[in-house]
Scaffold this motif. Structure first.
Motif, PDB file in Angstrom:
ATOM      1  N   UNK A   4      13.944   0.233   1.883  1.00 49.98           N
ATOM      2  CA  UNK A   4      12.665  -0.027   1.226  1.00 49.98           C
ATOM      3  C   UNK A   4      12.841  -0.944   0.022  1.00 49.98           C
ATOM      4  N   UNK A   5      14.001  -0.818  -0.662  1.00 52.58           N
ATOM      5  CA  UNK A   5      14.264  -1.709  -1.784  1.00 52.58           C
ATOM      6  C   UNK A   5      14.332  -3.163  -1.351  1.00 52.58           C
ATOM      7  N   UNK A   6      14.877  -3.420  -0.153  1.00 50.55           N
ATOM      8  CA  UNK A   6      14.932  -4.780   0.368  1.00 50.55           C
ATOM      9  C   UNK A   6      13.536  -5.355   0.559  1.00 50.55           C
ATOM     10  N   UNK A   7      12.565  -4.473   0.834  1.00 53.69           N
ATOM     11  CA  UNK A   7      11.196  -4.929   1.027  1.00 53.69           C
ATOM     12  C   UNK A   7      10.412  -4.991  -0.279  1.00 53.69           C
ATOM     13  N   UNK A   8      10.628  -4.007  -1.169  1.00 57.37           N
ATOM     14  CA  UNK A   8       9.758  -3.861  -2.338  1.00 57.37           C
ATOM     15  C   UNK A   8      10.209  -4.649  -3.561  1.00 57.37           C
ATOM     16  N   UNK A   9      11.516  -4.860  -3.733  1.00 55.90           N
ATOM     17  CA  UNK A   9      11.987  -5.427  -4.998  1.00 55.90           C
ATOM     18  C   UNK A   9      12.026  -6.952  -5.088  1.00 55.90           C
ATOM     19  N   UNK A  10      12.171  -7.719  -3.981  1.00 57.89           N
ATOM     20  CA  UNK A  10      12.192  -9.182  -4.131  1.00 57.89           C
ATOM     21  C   UNK A  10      10.983  -9.779  -4.846  1.00 57.89           C
ATOM     22  N   UNK A  42      14.721 -13.464 -11.423  1.00 55.08           N
ATOM     23  CA  UNK A  42      16.036 -13.080 -10.909  1.00 55.08           C
ATOM     24  C   UNK A  42      16.181 -13.527  -9.460  1.00 55.08           C
ATOM     25  N   UNK A  43      17.390 -13.362  -8.942  1.00 55.38           N
ATOM     26  CA  UNK A  43      17.616 -13.612  -7.529  1.00 55.38           C
ATOM     27  C   UNK A  43      16.857 -12.603  -6.685  1.00 55.38           C
ATOM     28  N   UNK A  44      16.591 -12.922  -5.414  1.00 58.05           N
ATOM     29  CA  UNK A  44      15.750 -12.041  -4.591  1.00 58.05           C
ATOM     30  C   UNK A  44      16.307 -10.633  -4.406  1.00 58.05           C
ATOM     31  N   UNK A  45      17.634 -10.464  -4.465  1.00 58.88           N
ATOM     32  CA  UNK A  45      18.226  -9.149  -4.239  1.00 58.88           C
ATOM     33  C   UNK A  45      18.819  -8.552  -5.518  1.00 58.88           C
ATOM     34  N   UNK A  46      18.307  -8.992  -6.650  1.00 55.56           N
ATOM     35  CA  UNK A  46      18.815  -8.508  -7.944  1.00 55.56           C
ATOM     36  C   UNK A  46      18.688  -6.995  -8.041  1.00 55.56           C
ATOM     37  N   UNK A  87       3.521  -4.733  -2.046  1.00 51.84           N
ATOM     38  CA  UNK A  87       4.661  -5.005  -2.924  1.00 51.84           C
ATOM     39  C   UNK A  87       4.423  -6.227  -3.808  1.00 51.84           C
ATOM     40  N   UNK A  88       3.494  -7.101  -3.423  1.00 52.99           N
ATOM     41  CA  UNK A  88       3.195  -8.287  -4.213  1.00 52.99           C
ATOM     42  C   UNK A  88       2.228  -7.985  -5.350  1.00 52.99           C
ATOM     43  N   UNK A  89       1.567  -6.833  -5.292  1.00 51.45           N
ATOM     44  CA  UNK A  89       0.552  -6.505  -6.293  1.00 51.45           C
ATOM     45  C   UNK A  89       0.939  -5.347  -7.186  1.00 51.45           C
ATOM     46  N   UNK A  90       1.735  -4.450  -6.683  1.00 46.73           N
ATOM     47  CA  UNK A  90       2.116  -3.273  -7.469  1.00 46.73           C
ATOM     48  C   UNK A  90       3.319  -3.584  -8.357  1.00 46.73           C
ATOM     49  N   UNK A  91       3.201  -3.447  -9.680  1.00 48.08           N
ATOM     50  CA  UNK A  91       4.368  -3.679 -10.547  1.00 48.08           C
ATOM     51  C   UNK A  91       5.450  -2.617 -10.389  1.00 48.08           C
ATOM     52  N   UNK A  92       5.064  -1.412  -9.941  1.00 46.81           N
ATOM     53  CA  UNK A  92       6.025  -0.323  -9.762  1.00 46.81           C
ATOM     54  C   UNK A  92       6.247  -0.009  -8.286  1.00 46.81           C
ATOM     55  N   UNK A  93       6.140  -1.032  -7.437  1.00 47.80           N
ATOM     56  CA  UNK A  93       6.287  -0.794  -5.994  1.00 47.80           C
ATOM     57  C   UNK A  93       7.675  -0.299  -5.637  1.00 47.80           C
ATOM     58  N   UNK A  94       8.688  -0.671  -6.425  1.00 47.18           N
ATOM     59  CA  UNK A  94      10.070  -0.279  -6.102  1.00 47.18           C
ATOM     60  C   UNK A  94      10.467   1.036  -6.766  1.00 47.18           C
ATOM     61  N   UNK A  95       9.596   1.594  -7.590  1.00 48.86           N
ATOM     62  CA  UNK A  95       9.928   2.843  -8.289  1.00 48.86           C
ATOM     63  C   UNK A  95       8.909   3.934  -7.977  1.00 48.86           C
ATOM     64  N   UNK A  96       7.862   4.052  -8.803  1.00 48.76           N
ATOM     65  CA  UNK A  96       6.933   5.168  -8.685  1.00 48.76           C
ATOM     66  C   UNK A  96       6.113   5.138  -7.398  1.00 48.76           C
ATOM     67  N   UNK A  97       5.849   3.943  -6.848  1.00 48.37           N
ATOM     68  CA  UNK A  97       4.988   3.837  -5.668  1.00 48.37           C
ATOM     69  C   UNK A  97       5.740   3.309  -4.457  1.00 48.37           C
TER      70      UNK A  97
END
Length: 388
Positions: free
Chosen positions: A43-49, A57-61, A264-274
């Motif tokens: 999910x991090x590969x999808x949510x964090x880039x 940062x780089x896409x996989x930071x 993932x493009x709209x949520x600032x916390x997509x990689x954490x809380x959501x």
């Protein structure tokens, strides 16, 4: 106090620590944790880039950092799980003292990173959230004091733990971090209940929480805004809850496809809380049900193994850790589907976060140490002996 029990395992003198650990540890729980972490990386590969792109940062930071933090968390889990209950208790006492002092100095040296809550210490290369490490340590310390209070001439452990709980909840509320405060209160309540507390006391504490919540609602704009957002029948589609709700709805049963999600493009916390919103949108209800089954499996299996334990300290500490682990996952997912107000809490082993990942690794390591099998008879053997 006796050590951990789960069945009858013959003692093997001189057996190396690793084979003994592997023979006695709960392998199903370890497997569930590894699967959860693997899903978190996926999910991090999808949510964090998208976030990495916005921050330059780089896409996989963030994926690389999550892998590093996850490796430390898993290592901490395995090391702690090899400890004896006595060593785990010592670790918890030291960790509790350190985390408690660190939390007390947050108003002076802490930072909010622009999020409106002073919860972290900035270390330059990373941040540290003391409350994440305080939770498992507090559970074990509470279990130790309450178990000791049940012995002849034991200390007033219930009174001491109540005072510690109130102090911690007040410090968390002042940050403000009402989600972690509620989790600490819940963990204390579970241990107190399992230890045989009268229901009247628990109802009194619940009433006090309702009264305190009413006071905070009328005096804290931050708290009132989150409660009002939860109670309103219409969800603002431009808020995090609005984006998350829409993503879950769009995902349906099988999801929109890997990499096709838009939340993932709209949520600032997509990689954490959501992170659960990303999972539901791209992989659908199927993956969400898998996650729920994994969390439930860890909790239920741990509690079942603890039912065979003689030592009251181990029973109380294990029950508290298992309950807190499960409730944190439930709160995170409940917020995303509007069953609970927004609380800013990570999904264990799935969400991005250094402090939460490492602290959860320590917590599950403690739980694994408490549920290891030991070469003693089960608690049922004692009961049958009393009947003879």
């Amino acid at each position: 106090m006796t050590d951990m029990v789960h069945g009858s395992v013959p003692a093997r003198d001189g057996e190396p620590i690793l084979p003994r650990w592997w023979r006695t540890v709960d392998k199903w729980t370890i497997s569930c944790v590894l699967i959860l972490f693997g899903i978190g990386m996926l999910l991090g590969l999808a949510a964090s880039p998208p976030l990495a792109e916005r921050n330059g940062f780089g896409p996989f930071h963030y994926v690389e950092r999550q892998a590093a933090f996850g490796a430390m968390a898993l290592m901490a889990m395995l090391v702690v799980s090899m400890m004896s209950p006595h060593m785990v208790r010592r670790l918890a006492v030291v960790g509790f003292l350190g985390a408690f002092v660190a939390m007390a100095f947050l108003p002076v040296f802490g930072t909010d990173f622009g999020k409106g809550a002073v919860r972290w210490y900035s270390l330059g290369f990373a941040s540290l959230q003391p409350s994440e490490f305080l939770k498992p340590a507090f559970v074990v310390v509470t279990a130790w004091l309450i178990a000791a209070s049940q012995e002849i001439n034991g200390p007033p452990g219930k009174t001491w733990t109540f005072a510690l709980m109130v102090s911690i909840v007040l410090m968390l509320a002042l940050q403000p971090d009402f989600g972690q405060a509620a989790l600490v209160l819940f963990g204390w309540g579970v241990i107190y209940f399992v230890a045989g507390a009268p229901l009247a006391i628990l109802f009194a504490v619940a009433g006090a929480v309702v009264i305190a919540g009413s006071v905070v609602y009328s005096s804290s704009e931050h708290f009132a805004r989150r409660i009002d957002g939860f109670l309103t029948p219409e969800v603002d589609p431009t808020t995090q809850l609005g984006y998350a709700t829409n993503a879950i709805r769009e995902g349906g049963f099988f999801g929109v496809g890997v990499g096709e999600g838009q939340v993932k493009w709209w949520l600032p916390d997509a990689h954490t809380d959501f992170i659960i919103a990303v999972a539901a949108e791209e992989y659908g209800l199927v993956l969400v049900l898998v996650l729920i089954a994994l969390y439930a499996g860890i909790v239920v299996r741990s509690l079942l193994r603890l039912t065979r334990e003689r030592d009251p300290f181990i029973r109380l500490a294990g029950a508290g850790l298992a309950a807190m682990f499960g409730v944190q996952a439930m709160i995170n997912m409940g917020v995303a589907v509007r069953l609970l107000p927004a609380k800013g809490m990570t999904l264990p082993f799935v969400s991005y976060g250094g402090s939460s990942l490492i602290a959860m690794g320590i917590a599950v390591g403690m739980l694994l140490a408490f549920t290891r099998t030991r070469p003693q008879g089960e608690i049922g053997d004692i009961l049958r002996g009393w009947r003879r």
